[in-house]
Design a protein around this motif. Structure first.
Motif, mmCIF file in Angstrom:
data_model
loop_
_atom_site.group_PDB
_atom_site.id
_atom_site.type_symbol
_atom_site.label_atom_id
_atom_site.label_comp_id
_atom_site.label_asym_id
_atom_site.label_seq_id
_atom_site.Cartn_x
_atom_site.Cartn_y
_atom_site.Cartn_z
ATOM 1 N N VAL A 90 -51.155 129.529 113.799
ATOM 2 C CA VAL A 90 -50.161 128.528 113.456
ATOM 3 C C VAL A 90 -49.160 128.534 114.589
ATOM 4 C CG1 VAL A 90 -48.402 127.818 111.799
ATOM 5 C CG2 VAL A 90 -50.475 128.952 110.975
ATOM 6 N N LYS A 91 -48.970 127.385 115.211
ATOM 7 C CA LYS A 91 -48.093 127.277 116.381
ATOM 8 C C LYS A 91 -48.437 128.337 117.421
ATOM 9 C CE LYS A 91 -44.551 124.598 114.384
ATOM 10 N NZ LYS A 91 -43.191 124.357 113.987
ATOM 11 N N ASN A 92 -49.735 128.512 117.626
ATOM 12 C CA ASN A 92 -50.245 129.441 118.625
ATOM 13 C C ASN A 92 -50.003 130.912 118.337
ATOM 14 O OD1 ASN A 92 -51.884 128.222 120.474
ATOM 15 N ND2 ASN A 92 -50.116 127.248 121.510
ATOM 16 N N ILE A 93 -49.518 131.191 117.145
ATOM 17 C CA ILE A 93 -49.345 132.604 116.779
ATOM 18 C C ILE A 93 -50.509 132.973 115.863
ATOM 19 C CG2 ILE A 93 -47.795 134.289 115.689
ATOM 20 C CD1 ILE A 93 -45.598 132.024 116.024
ATOM 21 N N PRO A 94 -51.184 134.045 116.147
ATOM 22 C CA PRO A 94 -52.285 134.442 115.260
ATOM 23 C C PRO A 94 -51.756 135.138 113.991
ATOM 24 C CG PRO A 94 -52.146 135.917 117.152
ATOM 25 C CD PRO A 94 -51.040 134.919 117.320
ATOM 26 N N PHE A 95 -52.301 134.729 112.848
ATOM 27 C CA PHE A 95 -51.957 135.354 111.573
ATOM 28 C C PHE A 95 -53.233 135.915 110.951
ATOM 29 C CE2 PHE A 95 -48.519 132.423 112.303
ATOM 30 C CZ PHE A 95 -47.396 133.039 111.752
ATOM 31 N N ARG A 96 -53.128 137.095 110.398
ATOM 32 C CA ARG A 96 -54.298 137.688 109.761
ATOM 33 C C ARG A 96 -54.338 137.223 108.287
ATOM 34 N NH1 ARG A 96 -55.629 142.733 107.423
ATOM 35 N NH2 ARG A 96 -53.462 143.401 107.637
ATOM 36 N N VAL A 97 -55.510 136.803 107.850
ATOM 37 C CA VAL A 97 -55.671 136.403 106.437
ATOM 38 C C VAL A 97 -55.820 137.673 105.616
ATOM 39 C CG1 VAL A 97 -57.084 135.120 104.788
ATOM 40 C CG2 VAL A 97 -56.781 134.245 107.119
ATOM 41 N N ILE A 98 -54.867 137.860 104.663
ATOM 42 C CA ILE A 98 -54.963 139.086 103.854
ATOM 43 C C ILE A 98 -55.504 138.822 102.456
ATOM 44 C CG2 ILE A 98 -53.209 140.441 105.085
ATOM 45 C CD1 ILE A 98 -51.222 139.541 102.853
ATOM 46 N N GLY A 99 -55.424 137.561 102.020
ATOM 47 C CA GLY A 99 -55.914 137.289 100.658
ATOM 48 C C GLY A 99 -56.212 135.820 100.452
ATOM 49 N N VAL A 100 -56.901 135.539 99.372
ATOM 50 C CA VAL A 100 -57.229 134.157 98.989
ATOM 51 C C VAL A 100 -56.809 133.958 97.543
ATOM 52 C CG1 VAL A 100 -59.071 132.463 98.666
ATOM 53 C CG2 VAL A 100 -59.192 134.088 100.561
ATOM 54 N N LEU A 101 -56.074 132.864 97.302
ATOM 55 C CA LEU A 101 -55.649 132.563 95.930
ATOM 56 C C LEU A 101 -56.798 131.904 95.162
ATOM 57 C CD1 LEU A 101 -52.169 131.064 96.817
ATOM 58 C CD2 LEU A 101 -52.523 133.104 95.407
ATOM 59 N N SER A 102 -56.812 132.126 93.853
ATOM 60 C CA SER A 102 -57.828 131.438 93.038
ATOM 61 C C SER A 102 -57.427 129.960 92.932
ATOM 62 C CB SER A 102 -57.909 132.080 91.654
ATOM 63 O OG SER A 102 -56.658 131.982 91.022
ATOM 64 N N LEU A 108 -55.212 136.366 92.417
ATOM 65 C CA LEU A 108 -55.908 136.297 93.707
ATOM 66 C C LEU A 108 -57.403 136.245 93.465
ATOM 67 C CD1 LEU A 108 -54.121 138.969 95.925
ATOM 68 C CD2 LEU A 108 -54.134 136.482 96.271
ATOM 69 N N LYS A 109 -58.081 135.559 94.364
ATOM 70 C CA LYS A 109 -59.535 135.538 94.276
ATOM 71 C C LYS A 109 -60.096 136.709 95.077
ATOM 72 C CE LYS A 109 -63.488 132.644 95.283
ATOM 73 N NZ LYS A 109 -63.957 131.906 96.455
ATOM 74 N N ASP A 110 -59.372 137.001 96.121
ATOM 75 C CA ASP A 110 -59.900 138.002 97.043
ATOM 76 C C ASP A 110 -58.731 138.597 97.847
ATOM 77 O OD1 ASP A 110 -61.825 139.500 98.165
ATOM 78 O OD2 ASP A 110 -62.846 137.865 99.235
ATOM 79 N N GLY A 111 -58.884 139.822 98.339
ATOM 80 C CA GLY A 111 -57.880 140.411 99.228
ATOM 81 C C GLY A 111 -56.644 140.878 98.474
ATOM 82 N N ARG A 112 -55.481 140.886 99.188
ATOM 83 C CA ARG A 112 -54.233 141.333 98.571
ATOM 84 C C ARG A 112 -53.149 140.291 98.799
ATOM 85 N NH1 ARG A 112 -50.386 142.922 102.149
ATOM 86 N NH2 ARG A 112 -51.034 143.392 104.287
ATOM 87 N N PHE A 113 -52.002 140.479 98.091
ATOM 88 C CA PHE A 113 -50.918 139.519 98.224
ATOM 89 C C PHE A 113 -49.866 140.066 99.198
ATOM 90 C CE2 PHE A 113 -47.379 136.804 96.744
ATOM 91 C CZ PHE A 113 -48.032 135.582 96.807
ATOM 92 N N ILE A 114 -48.868 139.249 99.496
ATOM 93 C CA ILE A 114 -47.772 139.643 100.384
ATOM 94 C C ILE A 114 -46.961 140.774 99.729
ATOM 95 C CG2 ILE A 114 -45.607 138.803 101.433
ATOM 96 C CD1 ILE A 114 -47.082 135.930 101.182
ATOM 97 N N THR A 115 -46.655 141.806 100.465
ATOM 98 C CA THR A 115 -45.882 142.923 99.911
ATOM 99 C C THR A 115 -44.455 142.868 100.439
ATOM 100 O OG1 THR A 115 -46.480 144.352 101.753
ATOM 101 C CG2 THR A 115 -47.925 144.417 99.820
ATOM 102 N N GLN A 116 -43.598 143.709 99.845
ATOM 103 C CA GLN A 116 -42.212 143.802 100.304
ATOM 104 C C GLN A 116 -42.167 144.245 101.769
ATOM 105 O OE1 GLN A 116 -39.540 142.776 98.447
ATOM 106 N NE2 GLN A 116 -38.493 142.982 100.415
ATOM 107 N N GLN A 117 -43.130 145.105 102.103
ATOM 108 C CA GLN A 117 -43.192 145.596 103.485
ATOM 109 C C GLN A 117 -43.508 144.470 104.455
ATOM 110 O OE1 GLN A 117 -45.970 148.833 104.101
ATOM 111 N NE2 GLN A 117 -45.224 149.056 106.214
ATOM 112 N N ASP A 118 -44.430 143.587 104.050
ATOM 113 C CA ASP A 118 -44.753 142.418 104.877
ATOM 114 C C ASP A 118 -43.502 141.591 105.110
ATOM 115 O OD1 ASP A 118 -47.476 143.005 104.981
ATOM 116 O OD2 ASP A 118 -47.893 141.902 103.125
#
Lengths: 402, 244
Positions: free
Chosen positions: A175-187, A134-144
């Motif tokens: 995306v399709k009118n649903i808001p998604f929070r950006v949690i991370g950025v890949l390198s 990751l460049k920044d933030g965190r990745f998707i977790t099992q909880q997500d």
């Protein structure tokens, strides 16, 4: 010997235009060999690097439709489920990680910016399988995954197109009118061997993509990784037998899925680039060979022209060997000088090609050394016949030659 | 005086298709050290062939040639090259200097085919240049020189190796009479003062007059061999006895 060297050099200097034209053939030959090899090597290194970026132990499992599948009243694409992937990790000891995947292409919006890209569902192990920091933030977790969280991780290309230079972490995309929070950025990862931009992608928990975006229950594919690159064959076997069992396929039924190793795919690409570099190299060798024939041609003319000189030299006591060496040194000096200029020309040109052509080139000192050595061998090889002819002249006839 | 050249019954036979032509048809002669010999004869008399054999450029088909006690008629090509380098000097009608090569380099030419160049050799070069009046022309190229000067350079090149024998093949053939005289005086001087043995091929009787012995060839045989004092201007028409 030093004297013979001086004589040869002087003979070359005496006819500058002719000498430089002779040299030109070798310059182009050696230059071409170096450029072609460096381009070939560069392409190979490029593919190798990409292969590494894919991961040598990554396996892709995709469902395939079979004739039997249709008869069962299903379509081929829904045979693979997330439960299959959980079983793979549990029961195949050669499989280390599995990430269920599903992918759709859709528009992603942020503020007044929008970007159409691939939205991929992934599990928490995706990052490990793809070996993608990751460049920044965190990745998707099992909880997500469990909670079908409306979160996403962006690839570099998407960040650039939606946020420019701004930091996208904790911002929102729709995306399709649903808001998604950006949690991370890949390198940034760059191009895949097939030329796709791997950074043009949005990652979400696969459950989120299934339910919130696509409204399906199956998965599109799964990524798995074997413990090592070598154990991938074992992993393929284990995956195949487990999935056949889970899909209740009879022995005479074909697989309704396919397990692909990235290595096999990439090595096919490598094979192509290797063939290309061999082809390019041999074309270049031909031009070096033609350069050698040019030297022979000029040396033959030169020995005929200088018959009288040869006669004079023989009269004052030059032995056959002295004349032979004189002309051999001359042709070798011509070709090795051409070799030096050709090396410089080749280095310069391959840099130019990779700079303007955007083509990777890799100069190897081996290819430079070999082509330079080869130019010397060419000089000796093609210079020998004219030199021998000169040394075998009869001094009386040579002195009488007009 | 020492016999420098001994030719015994020398034949040179060329095969032209099926016909055998004898350019030299049993020539025997002896030349002593310090002699100045002129070889005369009509064209086709075999004087060029004799010159080539004396100059070790060619080997006789039959017979024996001894140069300074060495039986060179049995030498290989490479050995002959070495003999030419150490014991012989050539002066040609057309000078045969290397073009686009300076005077000094032309004179030094025989020395580069030696394993070692001694101090004596380099001293010799300077001496040659002085004696032959070539001072100041060292850096000139042959095409910047007059015919006489070019032939002097050729003479310098011929004697730079202190040869046992100097062979001059029509050395005045391309020169006017005044320059011819000049060049011949240089040759006589070398013969007289330095004791260099000279064999000269010419068809001009007044040039032959510089020599002290005249050998006339005809049809590959020695027709006459006379001291040049007794030599009168027209070629003797009466057959003379051949020397054994």
């Amino acid at each position: 010997m030093t004297a013979l060297f001086t004589i040869a050099l002087r003979a070359i200097m005496r006819n500058k235009l002719r000498s430089s034209l002779t040299i030109l053939g070798i310059v182009i030959g050696v230059g071409a060999v170096i450029v072609m090899i460096s381009i070939g090597q560069g392409a190979k290194a490029f593919v190798e690097k990409q292969l590494e970026s894919l991961g040598t132990n990554v396996l892709i499992i995709i469902p395939v439709s079979t004739t039997h599948a249709a008869a069962r009243g299903t379509t081929g694409t829904i045979t693979l489920t997330a439960e299959d992937t959980f079983a793979l990790v549990k029961e195949c000891n050669a499989v280390s990680y599995v990430s269920p995947g599903i992918r759709t292409t859709t528009q992603v919006v942020s503020g007044n910016m929008n970007w159409t890209t691939g939205v991929s569902g992934a599990g928490p192990d995706y990052q490990i399988i793809r070996n993608w920091p990751l460049k920044d933030g965190r990745f998707i977790t099992q909880q997500d995954v469990n909670s079908m969280a409306k979160v996403c991780v962006l690839g570099q290309t998407v960040v650039t197109n939606l946020f420019g230079t701004l930091d996208p972490v904790d911002k929102w995309v729709r995306v399709k009118n649903i808001p998604f929070r950006v949690i991370g950025v890949l390198s940034a990862k760059g191009q895949s061997p097939t030329g796709q931009d791997q950074d043009d992608m949005v990652l979400m928990p696969y459950t989120t993509v299934q339910r919130k975006i696509m409204g399906v229950t199956h998965i599109g594919y799964a990524l798995a990784s074997s413990a090592t690159a070598e154990s991938r064959f074992e992993a393929i076997d284990q995956i195949t037998s487990l999935l056949r069992q889970r899909h209740r396929l009879r022995p005479n039924e074909e697989n309704d899925f396919s397990v692909i190793s990235q290595v096999e795919f990439a090595s096919a690409v490598m094979e192509t680039s290797h063939t290309m570099s061999v082809l390019l190299g041999s074309i270049a060798l031909v031009s070096l060979f033609v350069g050698g024939i040019g030297i022979m041609n000029i040396m033959l003319v030169s020995t005929t022209e200088r018959t009288r000189e040869i006669g004079i030299r023989m009269a004052v006591g030059a032995r056959e060997r002295d004349i032979l060496f004189q002309f051999l040194i001359e042709s070798t000096v011509l070709s090795s000088f051409g070799g030096i200029v050709g090396v410089i020309f080749g280095i310069f040109t391959s840099k130019l090609v990779s700079y303007y052509g955007g083509w990777p080139s890799l100069l190897s000192s081996l290819s430079i050394a070999v082509s330079f050595l080869f130019s010397n061998i060419i000089g000796i090889f093609f210079g020998y016949y004219p030199a021998r002819k000169a040394s075998r002249l009869n001094p009386i006839e040579a002195l009488r030659y007009e | 005086m020492q016999d420098i050249i001994i030719l015994k019954d020398v034949y040179k036979i060329y095969t032209m298709g099926e016909v055998e032509v004898a350019a030299l048809n049993g020539v025997s002669l002896t030349i002593r050290k310090g002699e100045f010999v002129a070889i005369m004869g009509a064209s086709g008399s075999g004087k060029s062939t004799l010159m080539n054999i004396l100059g070790c450029l060619d080997s006789p088909t039959k017979g024996k040639y001894c140069l300074e006690g060495l039986e060179v008629s049995r030498f290989s090509k490479n050995e002959l090259a070495e003999i030419r380098n150490k014991k012989l000097g050539f002066v040609f009608q057309s000078f045969n200097l290397l073009s686009r090569t300076t005077v000094i380099e032309n004179i030094e030419l025989p020395l580069i085919y030696r394993k070692r160049i001694s101090k004596r050799d380099t001293d010799n070069i300077h001496q040659m240049i002085r004696i032959l009046g070539l001072d100041g022309l060292q850096k000139h190229y042959p095409n910047q020189l007059s015919g006489g000067q070019q032939q002097r350079v050729a003479i310098a090149r011929a004697i730079v190796n202190d040869p046992a024998l100097l062979l001059a093949d029509e050395p005045t053939g391309n020169l006017d009479s005044a320059t011819s005289k000049d060049v011949m005086n240089v040759l006589s001087g070398l013969n007289h003062n330095r004791g260099i043995t000279i064999v000269l091929v010419t068809h001009e009787t007044d040039i032959a007059g510089y020599a002290r012995r005249v050998i006339v060839l005809k049809d590959g045989k020695v027709l006459s061999d006379t001291p040049s004092q007794t030599f009168t201007t027209p070629l003797p028409q009466t057959p003379c006895e051949t020397t054994p």
